[in-house]
Design an enzyme around this catalytic site. Structure first.
Site, PDB file in Angstrom:
ATOM      1  N   GLU A   1       0.592   6.607 -12.569  1.00 47.40           N
ATOM      2  CA  GLU A   1       1.045   7.082 -11.258  1.00 47.40           C
ATOM      3  C   GLU A   1       2.530   7.426 -11.258  1.00 47.40           C
ATOM      4  O   GLU A   1       3.339   6.776 -10.580  1.00 47.40           O
ATOM      5  CB  GLU A   1       0.731   6.028 -10.190  1.00 47.40           C
ATOM      6  CG  GLU A   1      -0.741   5.665 -10.151  1.00 47.40           C
ATOM      7  CD  GLU A   1      -1.176   4.939  -8.886  1.00 47.40           C
ATOM      8  OE1 GLU A   1      -0.306   4.423  -8.174  1.00 47.40           O
ATOM      9  OE2 GLU A   1      -2.377   4.905  -8.618  1.00 47.40           O
TER      10      GLU A   1
ATOM     11  N   GLU B   1      -8.771   4.594 -12.196  1.00 42.49           N
ATOM     12  CA  GLU B   1      -8.753   3.501 -11.215  1.00 42.49           C
ATOM     13  C   GLU B   1      -9.549   3.941 -10.009  1.00 42.49           C
ATOM     14  O   GLU B   1      -9.381   5.057  -9.513  1.00 42.49           O
ATOM     15  CB  GLU B   1      -7.329   3.186 -10.713  1.00 42.49           C
ATOM     16  CG  GLU B   1      -6.473   2.377 -11.629  1.00 42.49           C
ATOM     17  CD  GLU B   1      -5.087   2.082 -11.053  1.00 42.49           C
ATOM     18  OE1 GLU B   1      -4.936   1.974  -9.817  1.00 42.49           O
ATOM     19  OE2 GLU B   1      -4.148   1.964 -11.858  1.00 42.49           O
TER      20      GLU B   1
END
Ligand code: BGP
Length: 477
Positions: A170, A371
């Site tokens: 991220e 995820e």
């Protein structure tokens, strides 16, 4: 109607975590704080009930136990990070901390010995605090070079055992929360710094890919990628204003990393747009060439919830620091299904929609769900008389998301696997152990003991049978 859904051949199932959210500070030396550690120390009041990375799940001492649960469930892979701030004692010369490296090496051996493939991310927000203080972190071009040196050491130490490496987890998050939105310690807003971080991280992804190719460790079955949290943007309506809002949202939070990683370039007009807002970063043509020549092999994509936006209804004050919301306002769609604990909408189609987007807009590049999961508070209330947490809501969540993932594959997307966040409950930024994500519970009242939840047995059964039963709610009542 109940139908049996089958996993495609070769589709892998795993779980993810990160170093700082699990390991704990055992053996951490003076000067080895990551940014996350420094934030925890600097503004501990913001961390739910005071829990943070200090002990976390005590993974450093208990990884054998965690891997034995993974083996029992039959997980194909486990993704965690190497903690940059702890792997080195000198970030300029990339001097390895032998103590941490030795723990890490045994941890990888144990993972492999339990039949689980390790996937290693080089930065999951763990930029060393020393580099934040010295250089303003990723604001400085020199830090890109330091990251490459660090990555080279990592390949030297673990490259013969680890086949799957990732530059970032991220990459958009830290600077967005800190410099763009001013939500987190150390409370310094600067939109230009935000953009410089975005660019340097995109560059660092390519530069590390280049270093990996040259390292001699990139065998034919090895892959390098990066893990991007795609904030899937949905326009409120099909009006040109709402569509434009979703497009700009996507540009500033998603394409800003997807494009350089996969296409090797930002889209045309992007630099002019940044200039017009006074946030054009410093860059060089030779660095843009590194980005162009070193696109990733595949992408991990974190997908949790959709983002709904509409065209702006109100004006932005002239002179206000640039924010992408110049182009959009959040849209609170009536009737949306919510996970009330995390405050996130649940919309399993995000996986399918993104799958088709990879197919159509990104050359059908290989990717996987890196995820996806459901954070729930006070899970103890779902414990049965045997002590097991009966997290049926999480099983439903998995099934619905897997269903749409498989639909995406059936329509041609090159989607290779699915990983749950997280293997055990762990420490979220600020929310610490508040929202529990694990297949395996961490019992804070009993010495952080581990216990499989019902969802762990669902995963076990899913992996063994490579199928699951799916309840389609299509009845008009
Ligand atoms: C992702 C991060 C993870 C993890 C997860 C859950 O964005 O990669 O580190 O924390 O989100 O979100 P949260 O912890 O904020 O509930």
């Amino acid at each position: 109607m109940t139908e049996r859904v089958y996993l495609p051949e070769g589709f892998f199932l795993g779980a993810a975590a990160s170093a700082w959210q699990t390991e704990g500070w055992n053996g951490k030396k003076e000067g080895q704080d990551s940014f996350m550690d420094a934030w925890y120390k600097g503004h501990r009041d913001a961390w739910y009930e005071g829990y943070g990375p200090a002990i976390a799940t005590n993974f450093m001492e208990r990884y054998e136990e965690d891997f034995s649960y993974m083996k029992e469930i039959g997980l194909n892979c486990y993704r965690t990070s190497l903690n940059w701030s702890r792997f080195l004692t000198d970030y300029e010369e990339a001097v390895v901390d032998e103590e941490y490296a030795s723990y890490y090496s045994s941890m990888i051996d144990s993972c492999i010995a339990h039949g689980v493939e390790p996937m290693i991310c080089l930065e999951h927000y763990e930029v060393p605090q020393a580099l934040m203080e010295r250089y303003g972190g990723w604001n400085c071009r020199h830090v890109v070079d330091l990251f490459v040196k660090y990555a080279q050491r990592a390949f030297e130490r673990f490259g013969s055992r680890v086949k799957y490496w990732f530059a970032f987890n991220e990459p958009v998050v830290v600077q967005t929360r800190v410099y763009l939105d001013g939500l987190r310690w150390p409370f310094h807003q600067d939109s230009r710094v935000w953009m410089q971080w975005n660019y340097h991280k995109a560059l660092a992804t390519a530069a590390v890919m280049e270093a990996y190719k040259k390292s001699g460790f990139k065998g034919p079955d090895c892959k390098f990628g990066t893990i991007i949290n795609v904030e899937t943007a949905y326009a409120r309506t099909d009006s040109p204003e709402d569509m434009e809002a979703a497009d700009k949202y996507d540009l500033f939070y998603n394409r800003i990393f997807l494009d350089p990683a996969v296409k090797g370039a930002y889209e045309e007009g992007f630099f002019d747009l940044l200039s017009s807002h006074g946030i054009l970063m410093e860059y060089t043509d030779s660095d843009l060439k590194v980005i162009k020549d070193n696109t990733v092999d595949w992408l991990g994509i974190n997908l949790y919830h959709p983002n709904r936006v509409k065209g702006r209804m109100t004006a932005i004050r002239e002179g206000a620091p640039f924010h992408p919301c110049y182009y959009y306002e959040e849209f609170d769609m009536p009737g949306k299904r919510m996970n009330p604990f995390r405050g996130w909408e649940i919309y399993p189609r995000i996986i399918y929609d993104f799958a088709l987007r990879m197919r159509d807009q990104y050359g059908n590049k290989e990717w996987f769900v890196a995820e996806n999961g459901m954070g729930v508070q006070d899970e103890g209330r779902y414990r049965d008389e045997t002590g097991m947490i009966q997290d049926h809501y999480r099983i439903d969540f998995f099934k619905q998301h897997l269903y749409w993932a498989i639909k995406g594959i059936q329509e041609g997307s090159n989607l290779k696997g699915y990983m749950n966040w997280a293997f055990t409950d762990n420490v979220s930024p600020m929310n610490a152990f508040k929202n529990r994500y694990g297949l395996v519970e961490i019992d804070l009242e009993h010495n952080r003991d581990r216990r499989m939840k019902r969802s762990a047995y669902f995963f076990k059964e899913l992996i063994a049978s490579r199928s699951f039963s799916y309840e389609k709610d299509e009845e008009y009542r």
